[in-house]
Structures are given as structure tokens and as C-alpha cells.
Write a protein that holds these residues in place. Structure first.
Motif, mmCIF file in Angstrom:
data_model
loop_
_atom_site.group_PDB
_atom_site.id
_atom_site.type_symbol
_atom_site.label_atom_id
_atom_site.label_comp_id
_atom_site.label_asym_id
_atom_site.label_seq_id
_atom_site.Cartn_x
_atom_site.Cartn_y
_atom_site.Cartn_z
ATOM 1 N N GLY A 170 0.780 -1.230 0.000
ATOM 2 C CA GLY A 170 0.000 0.000 0.000
ATOM 3 C C GLY A 170 0.813 1.282 0.000
ATOM 4 N N PHE A 171 2.136 1.196 0.133
ATOM 5 C CA PHE A 171 2.957 2.412 0.191
ATOM 6 C C PHE A 171 2.812 3.234 -1.090
ATOM 7 C CE2 PHE A 171 6.894 4.592 -0.942
ATOM 8 C CZ PHE A 171 7.013 5.465 0.121
ATOM 9 N N GLN A 172 2.992 2.574 -2.249
ATOM 10 C CA GLN A 172 2.910 3.299 -3.520
ATOM 11 C C GLN A 172 1.519 3.871 -3.755
ATOM 12 O OE1 GLN A 172 4.487 0.786 -6.595
ATOM 13 N NE2 GLN A 172 6.607 1.117 -5.919
ATOM 14 N N ASP A 173 0.488 3.177 -3.294
ATOM 15 C CA ASP A 173 -0.885 3.677 -3.445
ATOM 16 C C ASP A 173 -1.082 4.976 -2.672
ATOM 17 O OD1 ASP A 173 -1.491 1.442 -4.987
ATOM 18 O OD2 ASP A 173 -2.204 0.294 -3.253
ATOM 19 N N VAL A 174 -0.511 5.052 -1.453
ATOM 20 C CA VAL A 174 -0.626 6.270 -0.641
ATOM 21 C C VAL A 174 0.070 7.434 -1.345
ATOM 22 C CG1 VAL A 174 0.085 7.349 1.538
ATOM 23 C CG2 VAL A 174 -0.858 5.041 1.546
ATOM 24 N N VAL A 175 1.274 7.185 -1.854
ATOM 25 C CA VAL A 175 2.030 8.239 -2.548
ATOM 26 C C VAL A 175 1.275 8.673 -3.804
ATOM 27 C CG1 VAL A 175 4.168 8.767 -3.778
ATOM 28 C CG2 VAL A 175 4.245 7.510 -1.610
ATOM 29 N N LYS A 176 0.794 7.713 -4.566
ATOM 30 C CA LYS A 176 0.076 8.011 -5.812
ATOM 31 C C LYS A 176 -1.193 8.815 -5.535
ATOM 32 C CE LYS A 176 -1.703 5.743 -9.939
ATOM 33 N NZ LYS A 176 -1.948 4.461 -10.608
ATOM 34 N N ALA A 177 -1.960 8.399 -4.523
ATOM 35 C CA ALA A 177 -3.211 9.097 -4.191
ATOM 36 C C ALA A 177 -2.945 10.528 -3.731
ATOM 37 C CB ALA A 177 -3.966 8.324 -3.116
ATOM 38 N N ALA A 178 -1.835 10.750 -3.063
ATOM 39 C CA ALA A 178 -1.520 12.101 -2.591
ATOM 40 C C ALA A 178 -0.921 12.959 -3.712
ATOM 41 C CB ALA A 178 -0.541 12.024 -1.418
ATOM 42 N N TRP A 179 -0.214 12.354 -4.645
ATOM 43 C CA TRP A 179 0.516 13.102 -5.678
ATOM 44 C C TRP A 179 -0.345 13.452 -6.878
ATOM 45 C CZ3 TRP A 179 5.239 15.181 -5.178
ATOM 46 C CH2 TRP A 179 5.832 15.704 -6.316
ATOM 47 N N GLU A 180 -1.264 12.565 -7.276
ATOM 48 C CA GLU A 180 -1.973 12.710 -8.546
ATOM 49 C C GLU A 180 -2.977 13.853 -8.643
ATOM 50 O OE1 GLU A 180 -3.514 8.864 -9.607
ATOM 51 O OE2 GLU A 180 -1.723 8.443 -10.789
ATOM 52 N N PRO A 181 -3.744 14.178 -7.593
ATOM 53 C CA PRO A 181 -4.743 15.250 -7.768
ATOM 54 C C PRO A 181 -4.099 16.569 -8.239
ATOM 55 C CG PRO A 181 -5.115 14.089 -5.713
ATOM 56 C CD PRO A 181 -3.806 13.595 -6.259
ATOM 57 N N GLU A 182 -4.833 17.249 -9.085
ATOM 58 C CA GLU A 182 -4.357 18.518 -9.658
ATOM 59 C C GLU A 182 -4.215 19.583 -8.575
ATOM 60 O OE1 GLU A 182 -3.493 19.269 -12.881
ATOM 61 O OE2 GLU A 182 -3.670 17.110 -13.225
ATOM 62 N N VAL A 183 -3.276 20.470 -8.815
ATOM 63 C CA VAL A 183 -3.069 21.625 -7.940
ATOM 64 C C VAL A 183 -3.350 22.863 -8.774
ATOM 65 C CG1 VAL A 183 -1.355 22.923 -6.629
ATOM 66 C CG2 VAL A 183 -1.315 20.416 -6.587
ATOM 67 N N GLU A 184 -4.179 23.774 -8.234
ATOM 68 C CA GLU A 184 -4.510 24.990 -8.976
ATOM 69 C C GLU A 184 -3.444 26.037 -8.743
ATOM 70 O OE1 GLU A 184 -8.526 26.367 -8.561
ATOM 71 O OE2 GLU A 184 -9.269 24.321 -8.344
ATOM 72 N N ALA A 185 -2.463 26.029 -9.632
ATOM 73 C CA ALA A 185 -1.384 27.025 -9.600
ATOM 74 C C ALA A 185 -0.715 27.032 -10.965
ATOM 75 C CB ALA A 185 -0.374 26.699 -8.511
ATOM 76 N N ASN A 186 -0.239 28.198 -11.371
ATOM 77 C CA ASN A 186 0.434 28.321 -12.667
ATOM 78 C C ASN A 186 1.937 28.101 -12.543
ATOM 79 O OD1 ASN A 186 -1.954 28.874 -14.003
ATOM 80 N ND2 ASN A 186 -1.799 31.073 -13.607
ATOM 81 N N ASP A 187 2.470 28.383 -11.399
ATOM 82 C CA ASP A 187 3.912 28.257 -11.169
ATOM 83 C C ASP A 187 4.253 26.795 -10.888
ATOM 84 O OD1 ASP A 187 6.527 28.338 -10.319
ATOM 85 O OD2 ASP A 187 6.254 30.028 -8.961
ATOM 86 N N PRO A 188 5.110 26.178 -11.705
ATOM 87 C CA PRO A 188 5.471 24.768 -11.492
ATOM 88 C C PRO A 188 6.092 24.497 -10.115
ATOM 89 C CG PRO A 188 6.322 25.556 -13.602
ATOM 90 C CD PRO A 188 5.751 26.737 -12.891
ATOM 91 N N LEU A 189 6.809 25.468 -9.574
ATOM 92 C CA LEU A 189 7.399 25.272 -8.250
ATOM 93 C C LEU A 189 6.321 25.228 -7.163
ATOM 94 C CD1 LEU A 189 10.672 27.416 -8.345
ATOM 95 C CD2 LEU A 189 10.443 24.931 -8.352
#
Length: 182
Positions: free
Chosen positions: A94-113
């Protein structure tokens, strides 16, 4: 040599702190064990004056043939609240699933940083929460195993353990020395 040691203890007025709940601190771990109190704590009258409420308590001999001792006194230590990433988590289901679930949702920002920063923070939060659940579960398992070992250590002083209980004690001690249990 022993007389010289006793003379030094007497001349310094050092006293041997009583061990609560156990008579021995070492065992050879055999079927018919040899046992001895090898580990001791000595204290002076001035130390006793500054620490009037203190106990010498045995812990389970989970990874050694010696019984670790803990000196309990009235002073308290602050606990650290820092998050620590444990490398073995990457091997848990389940480790990779936790990372994937936290990383994948979009972030509303124009600056890549800013996007990268938000994803890192979100992933760290998810891992921190998962880490706390894992640590809580491991802490409970650790406490139960420690208690079983402690009770078996005490039983050895009174009687010979059955082969099943000796195997259980050995198994728990091996498990507690593994990296996933620490």
C-alpha cells in the motif's frame, strides 16, 4: 578484588538500588538456565535526597541475554514530535498507493514550483498519517511482545519453561530485533 570494590562502595556510602519485580538480570537462556544479577545501579545519599521517588524497573530481555533496566525518577523529558520517514515503509503493502493518491490530484497554480511544493506537502501529510498508523500498530505489537517476554523472563526464575514457551520467547526476541519492529 571484590573486597576492594565493597570497600569503595562503603567509603562512598553508595547503596544498591533494589530491583522491582525481578531477582536476576541475566540468564544464559538454556532449558535449565543459569541466572545472576549482574547489572546494578548504585546511588549516593545526596542523589537520594534530590530523587526521593525512584524505582529500578526491569524491561523484557527482548534482544539480549541481559534484562535492561530503567531507572524511573520524578524528572520528565520532553518528547520529540518530528516526523521521521522509515525506509522499510517502502516495502510495506500500500505504500505506492498512498504516494500516488496524494501526488496525482491537480493543484490549482500556474507556477510549477508552487505545484511541486503543494504535491510534496500533500504527500508528506499522507505519509505522516500513514506512518502514525503504522507506528501505533507496531507500538502495540511491541508492547504486547515485550510484556510476554517480561512475564516469561519472570517465570524462568520460578520454574523451568516448557519447550513451547521457550520457542515463543525465542521467536519474539528474534522478531523484536528485526528492522520492521523498531
Amino acid at each position: 578484588m571484590v573486597n576492594r570494590f565493597r570497600h569503595i562502595l562503603n567509603s562512598l556510602a553508595l547503596q544498591d538500588m533494589p530491583l522491582q519485580g525481578r531477582r536476576f538480570t541475566w540468564s544464559n537462556g538454556q532449558e535449565d538456565p543459569l541466572m545472576a544479577r549482574l547489572d546494578r545501579v548504585f546511588f549516593s545519599p545526596s542523589w537520594e535526597d534530590t530523587h526521593p521517588i525512584s524505582d529500578l524497573l526491569p524491561l523484557s530481555s527482548n534482544i539480549s541475554d541481559h534484562c535492561p533496566l530503567i531507572l524511573s525518577c520524578s524528572s520528565a523529558r520532553p518528547r520529540s514530535c518530528r516526523f521521521r520517514f522509515e525506509h522499510f515503509w517502502t516495502n510495506l503493502p500500500g505504500f505506492q498507493d498512498v504516494v500516488k493518491a496524494a501526488w496525482e490530484p491537480e493543484v490549482e497554480a500556474n507556477d510549477p514550483l508552487l505545484v511541486f511544493d503543494a504535491k510534496l506537502r500533500r504527500t508528506a501529510k499522507a505519509l505522516r498519517q500513514r506512518g502514525q498508523r503504522i507506528q501505533s500498530s507496531n507500538a502495540l505489537l511491541f508492547q504486547v511482545a515485550n510484556e510476554v517476554i517480561l512475564r516469561l523472563d519472570g517465570a524462568i526464575e520460578a520454574r523451568q519453561l516448557t519447550s513451547e514457551k521457550r520457542r515463543l520467547r525465542s521467536f519474539l526476541k528474534r522478531q523484536m530485533s528485526s528492522p520492521c519492529f523498531s
